[in-house]
Design an enzyme around this catalytic site. Structure first.
Site, PDB file in Angstrom:
ATOM      1  CG  HIS A 191     -76.062 -39.229  13.331  1.00 59.14           C
ATOM      2  ND1 HIS A 191     -75.975 -39.830  11.864  1.00 59.14           N
ATOM      3  CD2 HIS A 191     -74.246 -39.955  13.403  1.00 59.14           C
ATOM      4  CE1 HIS A 191     -74.120 -40.426  11.349  1.00 59.14           C
ATOM      5  NE2 HIS A 191     -73.690 -40.036  12.121  1.00 59.14           N
ATOM      6  NE  ARG A 334     -67.106 -37.156  12.182  1.00 61.96           N
ATOM      7  CZ  ARG A 334     -67.685 -38.290  12.058  1.00 61.96           C
ATOM      8  NH1 ARG A 334     -67.464 -39.578  11.850  1.00 61.96           N
ATOM      9  NH2 ARG A 334     -69.664 -37.928  11.815  1.00 61.96           N
ATOM     10  CD  GLU A 433     -67.543 -42.750   8.598  1.00 65.12           C
ATOM     11  OE1 GLU A 433     -67.605 -43.302   8.833  1.00 65.12           O
ATOM     12  OE2 GLU A 433     -66.654 -41.635   8.065  1.00 65.12           O
ATOM     13  CG  ASP A 457     -71.571 -44.560   8.196  1.00 63.82           C
ATOM     14  OD1 ASP A 457     -72.539 -44.053   7.947  1.00 63.82           O
ATOM     15  OD2 ASP A 457     -70.983 -43.375   8.493  1.00 63.82           O
ATOM     16  CB  CYS A 504     -63.865 -44.073  16.442  1.00 63.55           C
ATOM     17  SG  CYS A 504     -64.706 -43.660  15.441  1.00 63.55           S
TER      18      CYS A 504
HETATM   19  C1  PEP Z   1     -68.914 -44.180  12.448  1.00 67.42           C
HETATM   20  O1  PEP Z   1     -70.042 -44.280  11.280  1.00 67.42           O
HETATM   21  O2  PEP Z   1     -69.034 -45.283  13.534  1.00 67.42           O
HETATM   22  C2  PEP Z   1     -69.141 -42.948  13.369  1.00 67.42           C
HETATM   23  C3  PEP Z   1     -68.088 -43.346  14.719  1.00 67.42           C
HETATM   24  O3  PEP Z   1     -69.477 -41.407  12.559  1.00 67.42           O
HETATM   25  P1  PEP Z   1     -70.607 -41.226  12.679  1.00 67.42           P
HETATM   26  O4  PEP Z   1     -71.035 -41.380  13.513  1.00 67.42           O
HETATM   27  O5  PEP Z   1     -70.888 -39.974  12.913  1.00 67.42           O
HETATM   28  O6  PEP Z   1     -71.476 -41.746  11.237  1.00 67.42           O
HETATM   29 MG    MG Z   2     -69.244 -42.303  10.258  1.00 64.70          MG
END
Ligand code: PEP
Ligand code: MG
Length: 579
Positions: A191, A334, A433, A457, A504
């Protein structure tokens, strides 16, 4: 001059002096001291204790008047720990015997004590672990005070060098002064890396022991395109990189010119390009880069950046701000994806053995209903401003979805009773995910208006590879045949059920993967705004026919290595100018 290879996570090139920061959230690196420094370091420990006690005592005085007993009790416990002579002695003994810095000794001893508490079965005692982490933080703040101030009050441009950065820390950087990031740890989809990319700060992670080679003030080059950090570059290298940097900026400038052109393939297939954001003020940047709306608003950052839990009004204002930028274009909000590496203030120190498999995301919300309801109320209230959608993250089964929807309905009924307007037909969707969600997509699809595939994920859980762990980063790939099969299943099930589906995860911002995704049937993509022009350029340069053929061939290959190599070659073949 020393060249280190890591993982490129945010594009661009920067040259500046290093500013090393020791994170308050992670273990302080073990830096040896000379025997002659023993006295100075033990004195630093003592001073840190004395200053921390004084700081806490004066805080206790003000809190006592304002808040009453509860906080006082907590402070009293902390003061008792900090006045405990044996604790201080244990730390100074470690400095003398192991010849380590005050920071390292404080961190090591307090973490030992905390883990001892955490392992005690009695809940009252195990919860004291959180107090110990708090004390560690307070002492480290005293010891690292000067360096921490440096990052808050920068007056010149620097490259931040750290062992590991949290998403919260990264989000707090002022991009006017922090122009590059280099970290020992991390992965492409961790992240902190995602935040660096959103901020447009060139970054390289997974540089192993880079922090141990660098001293504050050393000159560093960060090449966020090739994943390289160069320490103490010679004149020729600096000259060469200044040239690369100019070329990169010129290319960015050129790409900005296609902002108002449609994201359409050469054979006329329109692709919807949306932006991923963490903060409402990024919405404007998505629009500027030519994004058609927001496909993923990571609302948990509202919690991460604030000292207290956000109120319903603060939630509302953030959503209202974003929605008013996009008017009638979609904004997919989200619900909080807290947990794992993204903690609330109050839950920060409740350690879990496997946080990515633990109380994370929708699970956390379903166990913290008042927090969840507050957010849902705010989203619904804001839904009258524009085209808001609600998206639940990390769904693993239909029961979770049913539960989340029941709570949403309940919140709607409250608003009805209070005669507060909201969009009662708001689209509700989920992120796919987890492998379990992907494998049951056929039944989940009947319950929702849309899917968004979170490949970050999905890849981590399918391949059992931690997305942020540099030690296994070579095993992490979204084009592994196992991940691709799951993505294909989800796309097919969504198409059969005639619901919208988008991607995404970071996979969609890899130019080399675009033809594969389009060929697999993806028509909506959501990515960090700095990547929108480049991805649009790729889309505008291909035909769906080419994409279908690339996808067919890639899916017939049976190893990640073959697929990656094939995608690289075909991208270069079809789009030589872009790669
Ligand atoms: C993902 O898991 O691909 C996602 C877009 O959510 P995050 O990166 O915030 O876990
Ligand atoms: Mg995610």
């Amino acid at each position: 001059m020393e060249i280190k290879k890591g993982i490129a996570v945010s594009p661009g090139i920067s040259i500046a002096k290093a500013l090393i920061i020791d994170s308050e959230d992670y273990r302080i690196p073990r830096r040896p001291i000379e025997p002659s420094q023993r006295m100075t370091e033990t004195q630093r420990v003592k001073n840190a204790f004395a200053d921390a006690v004084q700081e806490l005592s004066s805080l206790a005085e003000t809190q006592d008047k304002a808040e009453g007993g509860k906080i006082m009790d907590i402070f009293a416990v902390h003061l008792r720990f900090m006045r405990d002579k044996s604790l201080k002695r244990k730390i100074t003994d470690l400095v003398r015997s192991e010849l380590v810095t005050a920071e390292y000794a404080v961190s090591t001893v307090l973490r030992e004590v905390a883990s001892h508490f955490a392992n005690v079965k009695d809940a009252y005692i195990s919860e004291r672990a959180a107090d110990i982490y708090d004390i560690e933080k307070r002492l480290l703040r005293q010891l690292l005070g000067k360096k921490r101030e440096d990052i808050a009050n920068l007056t010149e441009q620097v490259i931040v060098v750290a062992r590991e950065l949290s998403p919260t820390q990264t989000a707090s950087f002022n991009k006017k002064f922090v122009i590059g990031i280099a970290s020992d740890a991390g992965g492409r989809t961790s992240h902190a890396a995602i935040v660096a990319r959103s901020l447009g700060i060139p970054a390289v992670v997974a540089l192993e022991n880079f922090t141990q080679c660098v001293r504050g003030g050393d000159t560093i080059i960060i090449d966020g395109n090739r994943g390289i950090a160069i320490l103490d570059p010679d004149e020729e290298t600096v000259r060469q990189y200044r040239k690369y940097s100019e070329e990169f900026l010129a290319l960015e400038h050129k790409l900005d010119a296609i902002r108002d052109l449609p994201a359409v393939t050469r054979d006329g297939i329109e692709i919807t390009l949306l932006g991923n954001i963490e903060f409402p003020d990024e919405a404007e940047a998505v629009l500027q880069k030519g994004g058609h709306g927001i496909g993923l608003y990571r609302t948990e950052f509202l919690y991460l950046n604030s000292k207290t839990e956000p109120t319903e009004q603060q939630h509302y204002e953030a959503y209202a701000q974003t929605l008013s930028v996009f008017k009638h274009r979609p904004v997919t909000i989200r619900t909080m994806d807290l947990g794992a590496d993204k903690f609330t203030q109050s839950k920060r120190f409740v350690r879990e053995p496997n946080p990515f498999l633990g109380l994370r995301s929708i699970r956390f919300c379903l166990q913290n209903l008042s927090l969840f309801r507050t957010q849902l109320r705010a989203i619904l209230r804001a839904s009258v401003i524009g085209s808001a959608k609600i998206m639940f993250p990390l769904i693993t089964n239909i029961q979770e979805l049913t539960q989340a929807r029941l709570i949403l309905r309940d919140v709607m009924e409250d608003l009805d009773e209070e005669q507060i307007p909201y969009n009662r037909d708001i689209d509700v969707g989920i992120m796919i995910e987890t492998p379990s969600a992907a494998l049951t997509a056929y039944s989940l699809a009947r319950e929702v208006a849309f899917f968004s595939i979170g490949t970050n994920d999905l890849t981590q859980y399918t391949l059992a590879v931690d997305r942020g762990n540099e030690l296994v980063s070579t095993l992490y790939s979204s084009v592994d045949p196992a991940v691709l099969r799951l993505i294909r299943t989800v796309l097919q099930d969504a198409h059969k059920a005639r619901i919208d589906v988008s991607i995404c995860g970071e996979m969609a911002s890899e130019p080399e993967y675009i033809m594969l995704l389009l060929g697999m049937g993806v028509r909506t993509i959501s990515i960090a705004h700095p990547m929108i022009p480049e991805i649009k350029q790729v889309i505008r340069s291909v035909t769906i026919e080419d994409c279908n053929s690339v996808a067919r061939k890639a899916l017939a290959l049976n190893s990640e290595r073959q697929i990656s190599a094939y995608l690289r070659t075909s991208a270069r073949h079809i789009l030589p100018e872009a790669f």
